[in-house]
Design a protein around this motif. Structure first.
Motif, PDB file in Angstrom:
ATOM      1  N   GLY A  38       0.794  -1.227   0.000  1.00 52.43           N
ATOM      2  CA  GLY A  38       0.000   0.000   0.000  1.00 52.43           C
ATOM      3  C   GLY A  38       0.823   1.271   0.000  1.00 52.43           C
ATOM      4  N   SER A  39       2.129   1.132   0.072  1.00 52.99           N
ATOM      5  CA  SER A  39       2.998   2.311   0.064  1.00 52.99           C
ATOM      6  C   SER A  39       3.338   2.713  -1.367  1.00 52.99           C
ATOM      7  N   LEU A  40       3.621   3.984  -1.565  1.00 53.91           N
ATOM      8  CA  LEU A  40       3.981   4.488  -2.887  1.00 53.91           C
ATOM      9  C   LEU A  40       5.122   5.501  -2.752  1.00 53.91           C
ATOM     10  N   PRO A  41       6.341   5.003  -2.468  1.00 54.24           N
ATOM     11  CA  PRO A  41       7.481   5.927  -2.396  1.00 54.24           C
ATOM     12  C   PRO A  41       7.739   6.578  -3.740  1.00 54.24           C
ATOM     13  N   ARG A  42       8.203   7.824  -3.731  1.00 54.64           N
ATOM     14  CA  ARG A  42       8.421   8.585  -4.958  1.00 54.64           C
ATOM     15  C   ARG A  42       9.907   8.871  -5.145  1.00 54.64           C
ATOM     16  N   PHE A  43      10.397   8.612  -6.354  1.00 60.78           N
ATOM     17  CA  PHE A  43      11.783   8.874  -6.705  1.00 60.78           C
ATOM     18  C   PHE A  43      11.784   9.830  -7.893  1.00 60.78           C
ATOM     19  N   GLU A  44      12.351  11.027  -7.689  1.00 60.54           N
ATOM     20  CA  GLU A  44      12.301  12.059  -8.716  1.00 60.54           C
ATOM     21  C   GLU A  44      13.660  12.726  -8.877  1.00 60.54           C
ATOM     22  N   GLY A  45      14.194  12.708 -10.083  1.00 58.91           N
ATOM     23  CA  GLY A  45      15.370  13.501 -10.399  1.00 58.91           C
ATOM     24  C   GLY A  45      16.639  13.116  -9.669  1.00 58.91           C
ATOM     25  N   ASN A  46      16.752  11.846  -9.245  1.00 57.01           N
ATOM     26  CA  ASN A  46      17.993  11.367  -8.644  1.00 57.01           C
ATOM     27  C   ASN A  46      18.960  10.937  -9.744  1.00 57.01           C
ATOM     28  N   ALA A  47      20.261  10.873  -9.455  1.00 55.09           N
ATOM     29  CA  ALA A  47      21.228  10.524 -10.498  1.00 55.09           C
ATOM     30  C   ALA A  47      22.454   9.867  -9.898  1.00 55.09           C
ATOM     31  N   SER A  48      23.038   8.955 -10.666  1.00 56.59           N
ATOM     32  CA  SER A  48      24.329   8.374 -10.307  1.00 56.59           C
ATOM     33  C   SER A  48      25.215   8.380 -11.532  1.00 56.59           C
ATOM     34  N   SER A  49      26.531   8.314 -11.320  1.00 56.21           N
ATOM     35  CA  SER A  49      27.458   8.346 -12.444  1.00 56.21           C
ATOM     36  C   SER A  49      27.726   6.973 -13.027  1.00 56.21           C
ATOM     37  N   ARG A  50      27.295   5.898 -12.316  1.00 56.73           N
ATOM     38  CA  ARG A  50      27.595   4.579 -12.824  1.00 56.73           C
ATOM     39  C   ARG A  50      26.334   3.721 -12.937  1.00 56.73           C
ATOM     40  N   ALA A  51      25.755   3.270 -11.849  1.00 60.04           N
ATOM     41  CA  ALA A  51      24.609   2.343 -11.913  1.00 60.04           C
ATOM     42  C   ALA A  51      23.520   2.769 -10.955  1.00 60.04           C
ATOM     43  N   GLY A  52      22.256   2.665 -11.408  1.00 61.28           N
ATOM     44  CA  GLY A  52      21.115   2.897 -10.540  1.00 61.28           C
ATOM     45  C   GLY A  52      20.885   4.367 -10.226  1.00 61.28           C
ATOM     46  N   GLY A  53      20.262   5.085 -11.171  1.00 67.73           N
ATOM     47  CA  GLY A  53      19.996   6.502 -10.927  1.00 67.73           C
ATOM     48  C   GLY A  53      19.161   6.723  -9.697  1.00 67.73           C
ATOM     49  N   ALA A  54      18.194   5.839  -9.435  1.00 71.34           N
ATOM     50  CA  ALA A  54      17.380   5.925  -8.232  1.00 71.34           C
ATOM     51  C   ALA A  54      17.828   4.889  -7.218  1.00 71.34           C
ATOM     52  N   LEU A  55      17.857   3.600  -7.632  1.00 73.17           N
ATOM     53  CA  LEU A  55      18.164   2.485  -6.727  1.00 73.17           C
ATOM     54  C   LEU A  55      19.245   1.626  -7.327  1.00 73.17           C
ATOM     55  N   HIS A  56      20.113   1.136  -6.471  1.00 73.84           N
ATOM     56  CA  HIS A  56      21.074   0.110  -6.890  1.00 73.84           C
ATOM     57  C   HIS A  56      21.098  -0.973  -5.820  1.00 73.84           C
ATOM     58  N   VAL A  57      20.801  -2.217  -6.236  1.00 73.94           N
ATOM     59  CA  VAL A  57      20.797  -3.352  -5.325  1.00 73.94           C
ATOM     60  C   VAL A  57      21.900  -4.302  -5.760  1.00 73.94           C
ATOM     61  N   GLY A  58      22.884  -4.519  -4.918  1.00 75.30           N
ATOM     62  CA  GLY A  58      24.018  -5.354  -5.272  1.00 75.30           C
ATOM     63  C   GLY A  58      23.814  -6.804  -4.864  1.00 75.30           C
ATOM     64  N   GLY A  59      24.450  -7.699  -5.588  1.00 70.42           N
ATOM     65  CA  GLY A  59      24.438  -9.115  -5.270  1.00 70.42           C
ATOM     66  C   GLY A  59      25.839  -9.602  -5.076  1.00 70.42           C
ATOM     67  N   GLY A  60      25.967 -10.812  -4.526  1.00 70.31           N
ATOM     68  CA  GLY A  60      27.295 -11.346  -4.308  1.00 70.31           C
ATOM     69  C   GLY A  60      27.769 -12.161  -5.496  1.00 70.31           C
ATOM     70  N   GLY A  61      28.683 -11.769  -6.232  1.00 65.73           N
ATOM     71  CA  GLY A  61      29.095 -12.578  -7.365  1.00 65.73           C
ATOM     72  C   GLY A  61      29.776 -11.721  -8.407  1.00 65.73           C
TER      73      GLY A  61
END
Length: 244
Positions: free
Chosen positions: A221-244
């Motif tokens: 039921g939640s609706l988080p808002r992501f607006e105008g975020n930026a990164s120089s490499r990966a995931g302008g809004a979100l980046h989720v890393g894995g092991g490998g």
């Protein structure tokens, strides 16, 4: 003005919570790495309509204790190179922001506004709720908040992370990769309609970086808002890393 320290120690005979209204500006102490506000050993402190600003060794230290900010401001604090958490260092216990603001805090390492890690007695919980905002904070990792080990960050209601920046990962929120210990993982929980806007990362996760072994959850039921975020490499809004 005198640096504020609250204690609940075995022989003190006092475990009642304290509430203050004050303005704490450019204070210093030789203890606890120069923090202006120190809450520890099961102590509970509420800052109501309080400003903590301009402290060059960081604002507050919470160690196995609880600090609640109500309609308060922690701003323009800094830490020297290699020191984290210019606004608050939480080492076990709870930090609650209710309708409060943390702005323009600059850390010499990680967590411009908040650096969170497990304590000697408790894991750690950071709650950002109501109309609270974390704005224009700066750090290497986690421009506003950095979760090291054993931390949960809950961002609720209409709380906002705006214009924060990390030199490396997690413009608003960064996490340390989980270790082998059971309590080493971190969790970020988003509830209701929080806003992440205009945050920047020099590497990964413009708004949020979730590194290996950590969790990100948006409640039903939640609706988080992501607006105008930026990164120089990966995931302008979100980046989720894995092991490998």
């Amino acid at each position: 003005e005198v640096p504020l320290v609250t204690r609940s120690e075995r022989n003190s005979g006092c475990r009642a919570p304290a509430t203050i209204q004050a303005q704490l500006v450019a204070n210093a102490t030789s203890l606890e790495n120069g923090r202006t506000v120190v809450v520890r050993n099961g102590g509970r402190l509420t800052l109501q309509s309080v400003a903590v600003r301009g402290n060059r060794s960081g604002g507050a230290l919470v160690r196995d204790a609880q600090l609640t900010l109500m309609a308060s401001t922690i701003e323009a604090n800094s830490t020297p190179a290699g020191a984290s958490g210019a606004g608050v260092v939480l080492e076990g216990g709870t930090l609650v922001l209710q309708d409060s603001r943390m702005a323009a805090n600059v850390a010499g390492a990680n967590g411009g506004a908040v650096f969170c890690s497990v304590g000697t007695k408790f894991t750690s919980m950071v709650v950002v709720s109501g109309t609270s905002s974390l704005e224009d904070n700066r750090a290497n990792h986690g421009g506003a908040v950095y979760l090291f080990h054993g931390c949960t960050l809950s961002v609720d209601d209409e709380a906002a992370f705006v214009g924060n920046a990390a030199i490396l990962d997690g413009g608003a929120v960064g996490t340390e990769p989980a270790g082998d210990a059971p309590a080493s993982g971190n969790q970020v929980v988003l509830r209701d309609t929080p806003l992440f806007s205009g945050n920047r990362a020099g590497r990964d996760g413009g708004a949020i970086e979730i590194d290996v072994g950590n969790d990100l959850e948006s409640r039903s039921g939640s609706l988080p808002r992501f607006e105008g975020n930026a990164s120089s490499r990966a995931g302008g809004a979100l980046h989720v890393g894995g092991g490998g």
